[in-house]
Enzyme design. Structure first.
Site, PDB file in Angstrom:
ATOM      1  N   ASP A 267       0.852  -1.189   0.000  1.00 58.14           N
ATOM      2  CA  ASP A 267       0.000   0.000   0.000  1.00 58.14           C
ATOM      3  C   ASP A 267       0.896   1.250   0.000  1.00 58.14           C
ATOM      4  O   ASP A 267       1.828   1.322  -0.795  1.00 58.14           O
ATOM      5  CB  ASP A 267      -0.940  -0.045   1.225  1.00 58.14           C
ATOM      6  CG  ASP A 267      -2.067   0.964   1.145  1.00 58.14           C
ATOM      7  OD1 ASP A 267      -3.109   0.650   0.552  1.00 58.14           O
ATOM      8  OD2 ASP A 267      -1.905   2.081   1.669  1.00 58.14           O
TER       9      ASP A 267
ATOM     10  N   TYR B  58      -3.412  11.124   1.580  1.00 53.46           N
ATOM     11  CA  TYR B  58      -3.907  10.986   0.206  1.00 53.46           C
ATOM     12  C   TYR B  58      -3.911  12.337  -0.499  1.00 53.46           C
ATOM     13  O   TYR B  58      -3.487  12.450  -1.651  1.00 53.46           O
ATOM     14  CB  TYR B  58      -5.319  10.390   0.213  1.00 53.46           C
ATOM     15  CG  TYR B  58      -5.344   8.906   0.473  1.00 53.46           C
ATOM     16  CD1 TYR B  58      -5.494   8.002  -0.573  1.00 53.46           C
ATOM     17  CD2 TYR B  58      -5.200   8.400   1.760  1.00 53.46           C
ATOM     18  CE1 TYR B  58      -5.504   6.633  -0.342  1.00 53.46           C
ATOM     19  CE2 TYR B  58      -5.207   7.041   2.004  1.00 53.46           C
ATOM     20  CZ  TYR B  58      -5.359   6.156   0.946  1.00 53.46           C
ATOM     21  OH  TYR B  58      -5.351   4.808   1.187  1.00 53.46           O
TER      22      TYR B  58
ATOM     23  N   HIS C 225      -4.680  -7.754  -0.005  1.00 52.32           N
ATOM     24  CA  HIS C 225      -3.979  -6.483   0.192  1.00 52.32           C
ATOM     25  C   HIS C 225      -3.163  -6.433   1.480  1.00 52.32           C
ATOM     26  O   HIS C 225      -2.067  -5.883   1.500  1.00 52.32           O
ATOM     27  CB  HIS C 225      -5.009  -5.351   0.185  1.00 52.32           C
ATOM     28  CG  HIS C 225      -4.412  -3.987   0.175  1.00 52.32           C
ATOM     29  ND1 HIS C 225      -3.725  -3.486  -0.910  1.00 52.32           N
ATOM     30  CD2 HIS C 225      -4.395  -3.003   1.124  1.00 52.32           C
ATOM     31  CE1 HIS C 225      -3.318  -2.247  -0.637  1.00 52.32           C
ATOM     32  NE2 HIS C 225      -3.707  -1.939   0.587  1.00 52.32           N
TER      33      HIS C 225
END
Length: 456
Positions: A223, A373, A429
């Site tokens: 990630d 982000y 993930h």
């Protein structure tokens, strides 16, 4: 004639040097100041301080009060996890959290490994540092930094740490593990100024490794951790001895990638595509566009107005748990969205899942974690690190249920010294937490190749 030849040779040399410089170029980063106010004139305190995760009765009572006062809302009939976290199963999670989950016990588990903090560029950086208990005579531990992502934490690595620091086989490499919290996540202080992106985090983590006395080391991540460790390798190719990631995004789309998208389904062998590659990439519109849109709504929110949505999550433990744990369902296996319980307890325990949530809750870090982000995407997708290749020896563990799939032929466009690319047997993930044994084995295989360890 000789004059023309000399000129041609001279021009050729200049072109070659320019090309070589471009090919060998490394990512640049400047020291920042992310603390409160202006950067002080005096040198920064570079001491390393022991840290311990703690809790209080007041903290637990406040959590219980908020859990007791949650307002439920029914899910649609036959909706499972297709609309998000299923309300009926959420009631079970909340009940377990309120009546059975023992946070004090989990705090003791978190403190099983040594924690530390040190100030770098104005903010406190938290990390777990685990050294092997014993080493065979004549051997040394190999330093490895492992970096988490969102919505995970350093706790994701608690299952894999003993597999790497205390390997069962004498032929395996023994590692010394450093697991930092990304600034703004968990117990690392959040930046107080705008602009803190993956390159800034990578710069700080390279500084951390040097402060710990490591001149060369390996890095691993998934990630955001894959981006940060990739940036670490781009910034310090002489210090980062090897890069291993389990979330590989391809480099800038080029002609080869476009041709493989257009013709790869019909001529898979021409582009080195496996059966799994074809399954994950085609039909292109559905797999690369529609599926991505379905699962990235959170990304758009966090890349634009993270503080707005984050404010509600910071106040409501139930809202926070639903927001985080929904990702642990869908990102582990996309088919789990068709189950009433999201398949969460098929791969994880509620204790482990809620411990990760509690790290966000008690540190009040959900808003600052979401800001990461915005800081990365607000600068655009054409940043220098996106255009630069990685020349450090690299390894990729490609898990079949990963959010985005990158075939080996795409990965090599970015990672020019790809030593291993392993199609993993299972997993999604959150690989370190879901399949610690598989990930540990792949890390071992990769590092042995880089270290040129011969099989006995």
């Amino acid at each position: 004639m000789y004059k023309e030849l000399a000129v041609a040779l001279g021009l050729g040399t200049v072109v070659a040097l320019v090309f070589l410089k471009k090919r060998k170029s490394v990512l640049k980063a400047h020291d920042g100041w992310w603390g409160v106010g202006a950067c002080p004139q005096e040198p920064e305190d570079d001491s390393i301080r022991p840290f311990k995760v703690e809790t209080t009765s007041e903290e637990i009572e406040d959590l219980h009060r908020r859990l007791d006062q949650t307002r439920s809302f029914p899910s649609l009939e036959d909706s499972q996890f297709n609309y998000g976290f299923n309300s009926k199963y959420l009631e079970k999670v909340v009940s377990y959290w309120r009546n059975d989950f023992n946070w004090r016990k989990q705090v003791d588990k978190l403190n099983k490994y040594p924690h530390f903090k040190t100030k770098i560029e104005g903010i406190d950086i938290h990390y777990v540092h685990v050294k092997p208990k014993s080493l065979a005579e004549g051997t040394h531990a190999v330093p490895l930094m492992m970096v988490h992502g969102w919505p995970g934490s350093f706790y994701e690595f608690y299952g894999i740490i003993p597999l790497l620091t205390e390997p069962s086989s004498p032929d395996d490499i023994t590692f010394e593990i450093i697991c930092p919290s990304i600034p703004g996540y968990g117990f690392s202080e959040a930046p107080h100024k705008k602009g803190f992106d993956g390159v800034c985090a990578a710069h700080i983590f390279n500084k951390l490794m040097k402060r710990l006395g490591f001149n060369q080391y390996y890095v691993q991540g998934g990630d955001w951790g894959s981006l940060i460790t990739t940036n670490m390798a781009q910034l310090e190719p002489n210090a980062v001895k090897g890069l291993h990631i389990n979330f590989a995004l391809p480099g800038k789309a080029g002609l080869l990638m476009m041709l493989s998208i257009l013709f790869g389904r019909r001529f898979p062998k021409l582009f080195g595509f496996t059966e799994h590659d074809v399954k994950r990439l085609f039909p292109t519109m559905e797999k690369l566009v529609v599926d991505a849109i379905r699962e990235t709504g959170y990304m758009h929110i966090q890349s634009t107005k993270p503080d707005t949505a984050g404010r509600g999550l910071n106040d409501s433990p139930v809202g926070l748990a639903a927001y985080i744990l929904e990702k642990f369902s869908t990102w582990t296996d996309p088919e789990f969205k068709n189950l009433e319980d999201g398949g969460l307890e098929r791969k994880f325990s509620l204790d482990d899942l809620l411990t990760n949530v509690m790290i966000y809750w008690t540190s009040r870090s959900i808003i600052s974690s979401m800001r990461f982000y915005k800081e990365n995407f607000s600068k655009g997708l054409n940043q220098p690190h996106a255009k630069l290749p990685v020349y450090v020896p690299s390894g990729v563990a490609s898990f079949p249920n990963e959010l985005m799939h990158s075939p080996k032929s795409w990965v090599t466009q970015k990672y020019h010294k790809l030593k291993t690319y392993t199609p993993m047997a299972r997993g999604g993930h959150f690989a370190a937490m879901e399949e610690p044994q598989l990930l540990a084995e792949d890390v071992q295989s990769f590092v042995k190749i880089v270290e040129k360890r011969k099989k006995k």
